[in-house]
Design a protein around this motif. Sequence first.
Motif, short mmCIF file in Angstrom:
data_model
loop_
_atom_site.label_atom_id
_atom_site.label_comp_id
_atom_site.label_asym_id
_atom_site.label_seq_id
_atom_site.Cartn_x
_atom_site.Cartn_y
_atom_site.Cartn_z
N SER A 82 0.85 -1.25 0.00
CA SER A 82 0.00 0.02 0.11
C SER A 82 0.89 1.36 0.00
CB SER A 82 -0.97 -0.15 1.23
OG SER A 82 -1.83 -0.87 1.23
N GLN A 85 2.35 2.43 -3.26
CA GLN A 85 1.38 3.27 -4.13
C GLN A 85 0.80 4.55 -3.68
OE1 GLN A 85 -1.84 0.58 -5.71
NE2 GLN A 85 -0.73 -1.15 -4.87
N SER A 86 1.51 5.07 -2.58
CA SER A 86 1.15 6.15 -1.92
C SER A 86 1.85 7.53 -1.95
CB SER A 86 0.98 5.91 -0.22
OG SER A 86 2.47 5.84 0.32
N MET A 92 6.58 5.76 -7.05
CA MET A 92 5.81 5.73 -8.17
C MET A 92 5.40 7.21 -8.72
SD MET A 92 5.06 2.98 -8.94
CE MET A 92 4.97 1.23 -8.43
N THR A 94 2.61 9.91 -10.24
CA THR A 94 1.32 9.98 -10.64
C THR A 94 1.06 10.41 -11.98
OG1 THR A 94 0.55 10.44 -8.58
CG2 THR A 94 -1.08 10.93 -10.19
N GLU A 107 -5.14 6.21 -12.15
CA GLU A 107 -4.44 5.41 -11.03
C GLU A 107 -3.06 4.96 -11.51
OE1 GLU A 107 -6.71 2.92 -13.81
OE2 GLU A 107 -7.30 4.51 -12.42
N CYS A 108 -2.92 5.05 -12.82
CA CYS A 108 -1.59 4.67 -13.29
C CYS A 108 -0.47 5.37 -12.78
CB CYS A 108 -1.58 4.52 -14.99
SG CYS A 108 -2.77 3.52 -15.51
#
Length: 108
Positions: A82, A85-86, A92, A94, A107-108
């Motif tokens: 989690s 993806q935060s 990651m 956005t 959301e990719c």
Amino acid sequence: PSNQTLRLNPVEAAYFRSQAGSRVDRHGKHTMFGQLWRLLRGKSPSCFRVGSDNRPFTVEFQGMGGQDGGGLYRQAIDTAMSEVQSDALPLMVTTPNGRHEVGNNREC
């Protein structure tokens, strides 16, 4: 059965995530993902090749009771994924659609 127990601090990770809007764990010290990475980064890939009934390590949460019959391990992995993806980790980026909340593939 695993021969290595990892001691993780879920309280530190939760506190850091609650501050994530203003903080990023660039050095992997505070998040659950960072704690796992620091403890496992020097391990040989072969130590992660275990049978389907085994785990490569067990988990112990600092300051909390409980034995890892699978629940602590799952919680640690779930929390770490989690975090990936935060905004707490700079792993990651956005997409423009996600930043501006328009179009598809936000959301990719």
